[in-house]
Design a protein around this motif. Structure first.
Motif, PDB file in Angstrom:
ATOM      1  N   GLN A 185       1.196  -0.535  -1.173  1.00 43.14           N
ATOM      2  CA  GLN A 185       0.047  -0.419  -0.272  1.00 43.14           C
ATOM      3  C   GLN A 185       0.489  -0.256   1.174  1.00 43.14           C
ATOM      4  OE1 GLN A 185      -2.492  -3.932  -1.651  1.00 43.14           O
ATOM      5  NE2 GLN A 185      -4.022  -2.452  -0.964  1.00 43.14           N
ATOM      6  N   GLN A 186       1.501  -1.016   1.577  1.00 43.56           N
ATOM      7  CA  GLN A 186       1.967  -0.964   2.961  1.00 43.56           C
ATOM      8  C   GLN A 186       2.644   0.367   3.260  1.00 43.56           C
ATOM      9  OE1 GLN A 186       0.844  -3.662   4.635  1.00 43.56           O
ATOM     10  NE2 GLN A 186       0.177  -4.267   2.592  1.00 43.56           N
ATOM     11  N   TRP A 187       3.490   0.820   2.352  1.00 54.62           N
ATOM     12  CA  TRP A 187       4.262   2.036   2.597  1.00 54.62           C
ATOM     13  C   TRP A 187       3.399   3.283   2.617  1.00 54.62           C
ATOM     14  CZ3 TRP A 187       8.015  -0.107  -1.528  1.00 54.62           C
ATOM     15  CH2 TRP A 187       8.985  -0.900  -0.907  1.00 54.62           C
ATOM     16  N   PHE A 188       2.334   3.306   1.797  1.00 51.07           N
ATOM     17  CA  PHE A 188       1.527   4.521   1.676  1.00 51.07           C
ATOM     18  C   PHE A 188       0.103   4.364   2.201  1.00 51.07           C
ATOM     19  CE2 PHE A 188       4.870   4.694  -1.556  1.00 51.07           C
ATOM     20  CZ  PHE A 188       5.447   5.919  -1.258  1.00 51.07           C
ATOM     21  N   THR A 189      -0.167   3.255   2.906  1.00 54.89           N
ATOM     22  CA  THR A 189      -1.460   3.012   3.554  1.00 54.89           C
ATOM     23  C   THR A 189      -2.609   3.238   2.577  1.00 54.89           C
ATOM     24  OG1 THR A 189      -0.428   3.928   5.550  1.00 54.89           O
ATOM     25  CG2 THR A 189      -2.755   3.395   5.680  1.00 54.89           C
ATOM     26  N   LEU A 190      -2.629   2.431   1.514  1.00 56.60           N
ATOM     27  CA  LEU A 190      -3.632   2.565   0.468  1.00 56.60           C
ATOM     28  C   LEU A 190      -4.587   1.382   0.493  1.00 56.60           C
ATOM     29  CD1 LEU A 190      -1.216   3.623  -2.420  1.00 56.60           C
ATOM     30  CD2 LEU A 190      -2.659   5.129  -1.049  1.00 56.60           C
ATOM     31  N   SER A 191      -5.879   1.666   0.391  1.00 56.38           N
ATOM     32  CA  SER A 191      -6.872   0.604   0.268  1.00 56.38           C
ATOM     33  C   SER A 191      -6.765  -0.020  -1.121  1.00 56.38           C
ATOM     34  CB  SER A 191      -8.282   1.171   0.481  1.00 56.38           C
ATOM     35  OG  SER A 191      -8.593   2.091  -0.556  1.00 56.38           O
ATOM     36  N   ASP A 192      -7.461  -1.136  -1.336  1.00 55.63           N
ATOM     37  CA  ASP A 192      -7.404  -1.798  -2.641  1.00 55.63           C
ATOM     38  C   ASP A 192      -7.944  -0.899  -3.764  1.00 55.63           C
ATOM     39  OD1 ASP A 192      -6.374  -4.080  -1.363  1.00 55.63           O
ATOM     40  OD2 ASP A 192      -8.396  -4.758  -0.865  1.00 55.63           O
ATOM     41  N   PRO A 193      -9.121  -0.258  -3.589  1.00 54.67           N
ATOM     42  CA  PRO A 193      -9.600   0.638  -4.666  1.00 54.67           C
ATOM     43  C   PRO A 193      -8.666   1.826  -4.901  1.00 54.67           C
ATOM     44  CG  PRO A 193     -11.386   0.091  -3.143  1.00 54.67           C
ATOM     45  CD  PRO A 193     -10.117  -0.390  -2.518  1.00 54.67           C
TER      46      PRO A 193
ATOM     47  N   GLU B 219      -6.447   3.186  -8.289  1.00 60.17           N
ATOM     48  CA  GLU B 219      -6.503   4.559  -8.791  1.00 60.17           C
ATOM     49  C   GLU B 219      -5.116   5.202  -8.831  1.00 60.17           C
ATOM     50  OE1 GLU B 219      -9.303   6.905  -6.662  1.00 60.17           O
ATOM     51  OE2 GLU B 219     -10.986   5.522  -7.006  1.00 60.17           O
ATOM     52  N   MET B 220      -4.302   4.932  -7.795  1.00 63.82           N
ATOM     53  CA  MET B 220      -2.962   5.519  -7.752  1.00 63.82           C
ATOM     54  C   MET B 220      -2.074   4.964  -8.862  1.00 63.82           C
ATOM     55  SD  MET B 220      -2.848   7.805  -5.394  1.00 63.82           S
ATOM     56  CE  MET B 220      -1.151   8.042  -4.890  1.00 63.82           C
ATOM     57  N   LEU B 221      -2.270   3.696  -9.227  1.00 61.22           N
ATOM     58  CA  LEU B 221      -1.499   3.127 -10.331  1.00 61.22           C
ATOM     59  C   LEU B 221      -1.866   3.804 -11.647  1.00 61.22           C
ATOM     60  CD1 LEU B 221      -1.597  -0.670  -9.439  1.00 61.22           C
ATOM     61  CD2 LEU B 221       0.413   0.804  -9.427  1.00 61.22           C
ATOM     62  N   ILE B 222      -3.125   4.155 -11.808  1.00 63.50           N
ATOM     63  CA  ILE B 222      -3.563   4.850 -13.010  1.00 63.50           C
ATOM     64  C   ILE B 222      -3.063   6.291 -13.017  1.00 63.50           C
ATOM     65  CG2 ILE B 222      -5.598   5.674 -14.281  1.00 63.50           C
ATOM     66  CD1 ILE B 222      -7.104   3.231 -13.138  1.00 63.50           C
ATOM     67  N   ASP B 223      -3.042   6.893 -11.835  1.00 66.23           N
ATOM     68  CA  ASP B 223      -2.827   8.336 -11.724  1.00 66.23           C
ATOM     69  C   ASP B 223      -1.370   8.738 -11.487  1.00 66.23           C
ATOM     70  OD1 ASP B 223      -4.103  11.007 -11.528  1.00 66.23           O
ATOM     71  OD2 ASP B 223      -3.327  10.957  -9.476  1.00 66.23           O
ATOM     72  N   THR B 224      -0.547   7.842 -10.916  1.00 63.35           N
ATOM     73  CA  THR B 224       0.782   8.235 -10.440  1.00 63.35           C
ATOM     74  C   THR B 224       1.891   7.511 -11.216  1.00 63.35           C
ATOM     75  OG1 THR B 224      -0.221   8.451  -8.237  1.00 63.35           O
ATOM     76  CG2 THR B 224       2.190   8.548  -8.366  1.00 63.35           C
TER      77      THR B 224
ATOM     78  N   ILE C 108      -3.442  -2.897 -15.957  1.00 62.84           N
ATOM     79  CA  ILE C 108      -3.259  -2.482 -14.566  1.00 62.84           C
ATOM     80  C   ILE C 108      -4.177  -3.347 -13.703  1.00 62.84           C
ATOM     81  CG2 ILE C 108      -3.692  -0.630 -12.901  1.00 62.84           C
ATOM     82  CD1 ILE C 108      -2.700   1.341 -14.920  1.00 62.84           C
ATOM     83  N   PRO C 109      -3.658  -4.013 -12.673  1.00 66.64           N
ATOM     84  CA  PRO C 109      -4.509  -4.849 -11.825  1.00 66.64           C
ATOM     85  C   PRO C 109      -5.650  -4.035 -11.215  1.00 66.64           C
ATOM     86  CG  PRO C 109      -2.182  -5.211 -11.340  1.00 66.64           C
ATOM     87  CD  PRO C 109      -2.244  -4.031 -12.252  1.00 66.64           C
ATOM     88  N   ASP C 110      -6.850  -4.598 -11.249  1.00 65.22           N
ATOM     89  CA  ASP C 110      -7.968  -3.903 -10.642  1.00 65.22           C
ATOM     90  C   ASP C 110      -8.007  -4.193  -9.148  1.00 65.22           C
ATOM     91  OD1 ASP C 110      -9.033  -6.455 -10.342  1.00 65.22           O
ATOM     92  OD2 ASP C 110     -10.333  -6.287 -12.082  1.00 65.22           O
ATOM     93  N   GLU C 111      -8.925  -3.549  -8.450  1.00 67.98           N
ATOM     94  CA  GLU C 111      -8.959  -3.662  -6.988  1.00 67.98           C
ATOM     95  C   GLU C 111      -9.234  -5.085  -6.523  1.00 67.98           C
ATOM     96  OE1 GLU C 111     -12.886  -2.279  -5.128  1.00 67.98           O
ATOM     97  OE2 GLU C 111     -12.692  -0.956  -6.873  1.00 67.98           O
ATOM     98  N   THR C 112     -10.014  -5.855  -7.293  1.00 69.87           N
ATOM     99  CA  THR C 112     -10.297  -7.247  -6.914  1.00 69.87           C
ATOM    100  C   THR C 112      -9.042  -8.111  -6.999  1.00 69.87           C
ATOM    101  OG1 THR C 112     -12.569  -7.013  -7.729  1.00 69.87           O
ATOM    102  CG2 THR C 112     -11.753  -9.245  -7.376  1.00 69.87           C
ATOM    103  N   THR C 113      -8.245  -7.892  -8.034  1.00 70.23           N
ATOM    104  CA  THR C 113      -6.986  -8.633  -8.172  1.00 70.23           C
ATOM    105  C   THR C 113      -6.033  -8.302  -7.026  1.00 70.23           C
ATOM    106  OG1 THR C 113      -7.227  -8.584 -10.583  1.00 70.23           O
ATOM    107  CG2 THR C 113      -5.044  -9.082  -9.712  1.00 70.23           C
ATOM    108  N   ILE C 114      -5.972  -7.029  -6.671  1.00 68.74           N
ATOM    109  CA  ILE C 114      -5.114  -6.591  -5.558  1.00 68.74           C
ATOM    110  C   ILE C 114      -5.610  -7.200  -4.250  1.00 68.74           C
ATOM    111  CG2 ILE C 114      -4.355  -4.576  -4.245  1.00 68.74           C
ATOM    112  CD1 ILE C 114      -4.573  -2.979  -6.906  1.00 68.74           C
ATOM    113  N   LEU C 115      -6.936  -7.226  -4.067  1.00 66.90           N
ATOM    114  CA  LEU C 115      -7.533  -7.833  -2.871  1.00 66.90           C
ATOM    115  C   LEU C 115      -7.213  -9.318  -2.795  1.00 66.90           C
ATOM    116  CD1 LEU C 115      -9.628  -7.838  -0.463  1.00 66.90           C
ATOM    117  CD2 LEU C 115     -11.361  -8.335  -2.197  1.00 66.90           C
ATOM    118  N   ASN C 116      -7.357 -10.032  -3.898  1.00 70.45           N
ATOM    119  CA  ASN C 116      -7.111 -11.478  -3.905  1.00 70.45           C
ATOM    120  C   ASN C 116      -5.654 -11.792  -3.590  1.00 70.45           C
ATOM    121  OD1 ASN C 116      -9.781 -12.023  -4.535  1.00 70.45           O
ATOM    122  ND2 ASN C 116      -9.413 -12.115  -6.748  1.00 70.45           N
ATOM    123  N   PHE C 117      -4.732 -10.967  -4.079  1.00 72.48           N
ATOM    124  CA  PHE C 117      -3.315 -11.191  -3.772  1.00 72.48           C
ATOM    125  C   PHE C 117      -3.058 -10.993  -2.279  1.00 72.48           C
ATOM    126  CE2 PHE C 117       1.137  -9.828  -3.407  1.00 72.48           C
ATOM    127  CZ  PHE C 117       1.763 -10.908  -4.028  1.00 72.48           C
TER     128      PHE C 117
END
Length: 327
Positions: free
Chosen positions: A71-79, A83-88, A104-113
């Motif tokens: 997320q930090q390296w590629f400036t990605l939001s939680d949602p 999507e990138m984990l599913i797609d890339t 695959i962690p969903d956006e809420t899990t990523i947000l909580n972390f």
């Protein structure tokens, strides 16, 4: 470290392709440079633990840490990260996720972390840990500090639920242009160009007010642009033995006389500017390489923690060839 994965057809295509993409090369370099054990040790005491009540077990800590760094390296939001984990495929491989067997962690899990790291100020601890390791290896010498700051724009629109701009951000004039946002102040090691101090304020806070927080007290010399003129008069620097090499005001430099003394002063200012140029490299990395050109969260604190994480990762990027692994 992440365990070997069962590869799908798409993963095989990318893994054995004749040419690697820039993204793959970048991730391979950071895989070898990031001190994973040190980072995991900082987060492990506060990470979620399975309970006797049952329920779905938490994702492995290393997987969540790797996703957070992506997320930090590629400036990605939680949602978008989900999507990138599913797609890339290369993102999944870096995170250690098997598309066939693993969730695959969903956006809420990523947000909580991310909120967990913010709550315990893990980014600040990571920056300190990275710099401590670099100092022990002799990469960061601490004999000189270069001071500088940059303005990071925040959304000035009031088209939101509250109908207001972020109250912690502020407007400031730079040249003939008005900007709205925050100011990121940094202290950079003069020898290596690595960031050792980060302070975040509203955009209207002058650089001199944070100068003491960006020095560590062991400097023999302190460099700064014209915004740091008068630093030796500040209470925090009275009695300081460090030599102050502060730039001349641009207006004064333009009217230097065309005499031997004037030309000598101009050469001295040029030498100062060439040395201070090191402070621009970390700014280039977080703005151009990592894409942090504007504020993504409301409030100074959240953005300050994000900046500290970004500069810790920028330090690792800078030393990746000189010191491939600092663990």
């Amino acid at each position: 470290m992440a365990t070997p994965l069962q590869l799908g057809f798409t993963d095989y295509e990318q893994t054995y392709a004749k040419k690697k993409t820039r993204r793959q090369i970048f991730l391979e370099e950071m895989e070898a440079t990031v001190p994973w054990d040190s980072f995991l040790a900082l987060i492990h005491p506060v990470y979620y633990k399975p309970t006797a009540k049952g329920g779905r077990p938490p994702f492995p800590l290393e997987v969540m840490l790797r996703i957070h760094l992506l997320q930090q390296w590629f400036t990605l939001s939680d949602p978008l990260m989900e999507e990138m984990l599913i797609d890339t495929p290369c993102f999944r491989r870096f995170a250690g996720i098997d598309m066939i067997d693993d969730r695959i962690p969903d956006e809420t899990t990523i947000l909580n972390f991310r909120h967990l790291l913010e709550e315990h100020q893990i980014a600040e601890q990571i920056l300190e840990s990275v710099n401590q390791s670099l100092s022990e290896k002799g990469v960061m010498l601490k004999e000189g500090t270069i001071l500088d700051a940059t303005i990071i724009n925040a959304p000035s629109s009031t088209k939101n639920k509250k109908g207001k701009r972020d109250p912690e951000m502020h407007s400031v004039a730079k040249g003939n242009q008005w900007l709205f946002g925050m100011r990121c102040h940094i202290g950079v090691d003069a020898a290596s160009g690595l960031v050792h101090s980060v302070v975040s304020t509203a955009a209207n806070i002058h650089e001199l007010k944070t100068a003491a927080e960006r020095t560590h007290g062991e400097e023999r010399v302190i460099y700064g642009d014209a915004g740091h003129i008068g630093i030796e008069k500040r209470d925090a620097f009275k009695g300081c033995e460090a030599e102050m090499r502060i730039a001349m005001k641009p207006g004064e430099r333009r009217v230097l006389p065309d005499t031997a003394e004037g030309r000598l002063l101009n050469l001295v200012e040029t030498a100062k500017a060439h040395f201070r140029a090191k402070v621009e490299h970390p700014f280039r990395i977080i703005k151009c390489q990592f894409g942090f050109r504007k504020v993504y969260y409301r409030g100074i604190r959240k953005n300050d923690l994000k900046l500290k994480m970004l500069f810790a990762l920028a330090n690792l990027w800078i030393i990746r060839e000189r010191c491939p692994c600092i663990a």
